[in-house]
Design an enzyme around this catalytic site. Sequence first.
Site, PDB file in Angstrom:
ATOM      1  N   GLU A  55      -5.062   6.506   4.634  1.00 11.14           N
ATOM      2  CA  GLU A  55      -5.033   5.046   4.645  1.00 11.14           C
ATOM      3  C   GLU A  55      -5.635   4.494   5.942  1.00 11.14           C
ATOM      4  O   GLU A  55      -6.407   3.528   5.930  1.00 11.14           O
ATOM      5  CB  GLU A  55      -3.586   4.555   4.494  1.00 11.14           C
TER       6      GLU A  55
ATOM      7  N   ARG B  55      14.085  -9.399   5.354  1.00 14.50           N
ATOM      8  CA  ARG B  55      14.070 -10.115   4.077  1.00 14.50           C
ATOM      9  C   ARG B  55      15.020 -11.313   4.106  1.00 14.50           C
ATOM     10  O   ARG B  55      14.777 -12.318   3.448  1.00 14.50           O
ATOM     11  CB  ARG B  55      14.373  -9.149   2.934  1.00 14.50           C
TER      12      ARG B  55
ATOM     13  N   LYS C 235       4.290   1.197  10.427  1.00 13.05           N
ATOM     14  CA  LYS C 235       5.520   0.431  10.251  1.00 13.05           C
ATOM     15  C   LYS C 235       6.414   1.133   9.238  1.00 13.05           C
ATOM     16  O   LYS C 235       5.922   1.479   8.159  1.00 13.05           O
ATOM     17  CB  LYS C 235       5.171  -0.982   9.746  1.00 13.05           C
TER      18      LYS C 235
ATOM     19  N   SER D 200      13.090  -4.811  11.727  1.00 18.85           N
ATOM     20  CA  SER D 200      14.375  -5.504  11.786  1.00 18.85           C
ATOM     21  C   SER D 200      15.563  -4.558  11.698  1.00 18.85           C
ATOM     22  O   SER D 200      16.568  -4.755  12.385  1.00 18.85           O
ATOM     23  CB  SER D 200      14.443  -6.534  10.662  1.00 18.85           C
TER      24      SER D 200
ATOM     25  N   ARG E  51       8.747  -2.252  -3.586  1.00 12.06           N
ATOM     26  CA  ARG E  51       7.300  -2.319  -3.404  1.00 12.06           C
ATOM     27  C   ARG E  51       6.683  -0.923  -3.356  1.00 12.06           C
ATOM     28  O   ARG E  51       5.666  -0.705  -2.699  1.00 12.06           O
ATOM     29  CB  ARG E  51       6.986  -3.092  -2.116  1.00 12.06           C
TER      30      ARG E  51
ATOM     31  N   LYS F 249       2.087   1.399   6.182  1.00 11.28           N
ATOM     32  CA  LYS F 249       3.335   0.652   6.020  1.00 11.28           C
ATOM     33  C   LYS F 249       4.143   1.318   4.914  1.00 11.28           C
ATOM     34  O   LYS F 249       3.712   1.378   3.762  1.00 11.28           O
ATOM     35  CB  LYS F 249       3.047  -0.802   5.669  1.00 11.28           C
TER      36      LYS F 249
END
Length: 327
Positions: A234, A207, A249, A275, A218, A197
């Site tokens: 990962e 959001r 993502k 989104s 982040r 991600k």
Amino acid sequence: MTYPDVRPRRLRRSPAVRRLVEETRLAPAELVLPLFVREGLTEPRPIASLPGVVQHTRDSLRKAAAEAVGAGVGGMMLFGVPSRRDEAGSGATDPDGVLNTAIRDVVAEVGDAAVVMSDLCLDEFTSHGHCGVLAADGSVDNDATLARYAEMAVAQASAGVHMVGLSGMMDGQVGAVRRALDAAGHTDVSILAYAAKYASAFYGPFREAVESALVGDRRTYQQDPANLREALREVALDVAEGADIVMVKPALPYLDVVAAVRDAVRVPVAAYQVSGEYAMVEAAAANGWLEREPVILETLTAIRRAGAQVILTYWAVEAARLLRERY
């Protein structure tokens, strides 16, 4: 042999021939519909930056879930938007909280006709908007967050969820959740790991959808968009810890990552058409700059072609109907 003896266009001469030799075929059962439920609403609330997407009430959520099943969609990913938040995100583990209630509602509505998934992350529930609990210096405390994720997983499994979606990008999150689920007797609950991600600029409309309280970014836990090898590391860690499905993502800006992950693992690969991807197409179509329905199917086919066999998309129901018409 070459032209004029070889003519590749022969296999493109009609719709029937093109369908016959189509290399990548998208199916409604491979699509997952993200759904937002907002605590305290009496009617669905439109999300301005996601045209056609709403924050649901409990009743409209059940109806949307039934509609998705009727369209042949393979699953739903539930996101809860609480009316109150605190530093620890306590609403995430409240059995009567918005998300756990939504899980029970949707499972009661659709049963096993589709896979009911839930977002397992604290960002919708924390007053600071981060995906974990904070240390004294304001940083996200990885190991303290794992304990909260374990509690969340058990709460969601107790509500009846089929699959948890670990989206927080904490080190060790898959193993911590798997151990907690198994210890609580929920060995059949699957884990969809958001294994790669990225700290993407494409999340803006989401959001708004969850009324995020985040200030800052982040980047200390989500991945650097410049890195691919790190994503493979990962993913390998998540598979070793017990992930049943791994996800990339966003999707379209990271098709190379999707393809590399597909080559690297033997578990199913998912991708989230986020989104911002959705909003760009909707805005361009609204302005007459793109032909909307063909673009929807082209983007989803590209994600499928790259290697994702599970695709989260806000167009899931519409795309499922378009695919039925097409085939």
